[in-house]
Design an enzyme around this catalytic site. Structure first.
Site, PDB file in Angstrom:
ATOM      1  N   HIS A  82       0.641  -1.192  -0.035  1.00 16.15           N
ATOM      2  CA  HIS A  82      -0.128  -0.172   0.079  1.00 16.15           C
ATOM      3  C   HIS A  82       0.730   1.277  -0.033  1.00 16.15           C
ATOM      4  O   HIS A  82       2.128   1.370   0.377  1.00 16.15           O
ATOM      5  CB  HIS A  82      -0.972  -0.024   1.328  1.00 16.15           C
ATOM      6  CG  HIS A  82      -1.801  -0.974   1.178  1.00 16.15           C
ATOM      7  ND1 HIS A  82      -3.109  -0.877   1.986  1.00 16.15           N
ATOM      8  CD2 HIS A  82      -2.190  -2.183   0.709  1.00 16.15           C
ATOM      9  CE1 HIS A  82      -3.858  -2.003   1.665  1.00 16.15           C
ATOM     10  NE2 HIS A  82      -3.284  -2.656   0.726  1.00 16.15           N
ATOM     11  N   GLU A 129       1.079   3.811   1.468  1.00 18.36           N
ATOM     12  CA  GLU A 129       1.675   4.443   3.088  1.00 18.36           C
ATOM     13  C   GLU A 129       2.868   3.285   3.737  1.00 18.36           C
ATOM     14  O   GLU A 129       3.911   3.913   3.884  1.00 18.36           O
ATOM     15  CB  GLU A 129       0.509   4.174   4.225  1.00 18.36           C
ATOM     16  CG  GLU A 129      -0.575   5.296   4.147  1.00 18.36           C
ATOM     17  CD  GLU A 129      -1.664   4.545   3.263  1.00 18.36           C
ATOM     18  OE1 GLU A 129      -2.754   5.203   3.379  1.00 18.36           O
ATOM     19  OE2 GLU A 129      -1.457   3.687   2.524  1.00 18.36           O
ATOM     20  N   CYS A 147      -6.023   2.382   5.832  1.00 19.71           N
ATOM     21  CA  CYS A 147      -6.550   1.037   5.967  1.00 19.71           C
ATOM     22  C   CYS A 147      -6.160   0.579   7.475  1.00 19.71           C
ATOM     23  O   CYS A 147      -5.021   1.230   8.014  1.00 19.71           O
ATOM     24  CB  CYS A 147      -6.605   0.098   5.050  1.00 19.71           C
ATOM     25  SG  CYS A 147      -4.677  -0.739   4.887  1.00 19.71           S
ATOM     26  N   CYS A 151      -2.113  -0.087   7.217  1.00 17.27           N
ATOM     27  CA  CYS A 151      -1.433   0.775   6.941  1.00 17.27           C
ATOM     28  C   CYS A 151      -1.579   1.893   8.511  1.00 17.27           C
ATOM     29  O   CYS A 151      -0.385   2.204   8.668  1.00 17.27           O
ATOM     30  CB  CYS A 151      -1.752   1.808   5.927  1.00 17.27           C
ATOM     31  SG  CYS A 151      -1.530   1.077   4.425  1.00 17.27           S
TER      32      CYS A 151
END
Length: 150
Positions: A47, A49, A77, A80
């Protein structure tokens, strides 16, 4: 924040992953960038991040982002957000909300709900095994002179 948003738009234009971008800032300067690359790398943890955190830690030569700020194009999310807390930046800023993400089929609400359930009630079969054997590593860690606390 505009750079995180730019990265999210660029990622969609290139077709290299989901519409998510993130940057890490230290002392007013961007030190790391990340864009979602889950499908490009076949890595469900890639992801934006997480990618930005990995790069920032590499750049800084540390496993914590003391004094840093994270700007992300969307509310993180659960994975993250956990990574962000572990990285310990000073501040987190986001643009789109998790409801905005859910509206385009990036809905993490089920994970939030699963985390609230007792282990035996979760949809992912989970069973504890060999705890006594595994405790050896924890006991060794507790008395180790080689460890780096974090």
């Amino acid at each position: 924040m505009r750079e995180a948003i730019r990265l999210s738009v660029q990622n969609v234009e290139k077709g290299t992953g989901g519409p998510f971008g993130a940057v890490v800032v230290k002392d007013g300067q961007i030190i790391a960038r990340g864009a979602n690359s889950v499908t490009a790398t076949n890595d469900p943890t890639a992801h934006a991040e997480v990618m930005a955190i990995r790069e920032a830690c590499r750049v800084l030569g540390t496993f914590q982002l003391d004094g840093c700020e994270i700007y992300t194009s969307c509310e993180p999310c659960p994975m993250c957000l956990g990574a962000i807390y572990w990285a310990r930046p000073a501040k987190l800023f986001y643009a789109n909300t998790k409801a905005d993400a859910a509206a385009i089929q990036f809905d993490d609400q089920f994970i939030y709900e699963e985390l609230e359930k007792p282990v035996e009630a979760r949809s992912l079969f989970t069973r504890q095994l060999l705890r006594e054997e595994a405790l050896e590593a924890f006991q060794m860690w507790q008395s180790s002179t080689l460890k780096t606390d974090y």
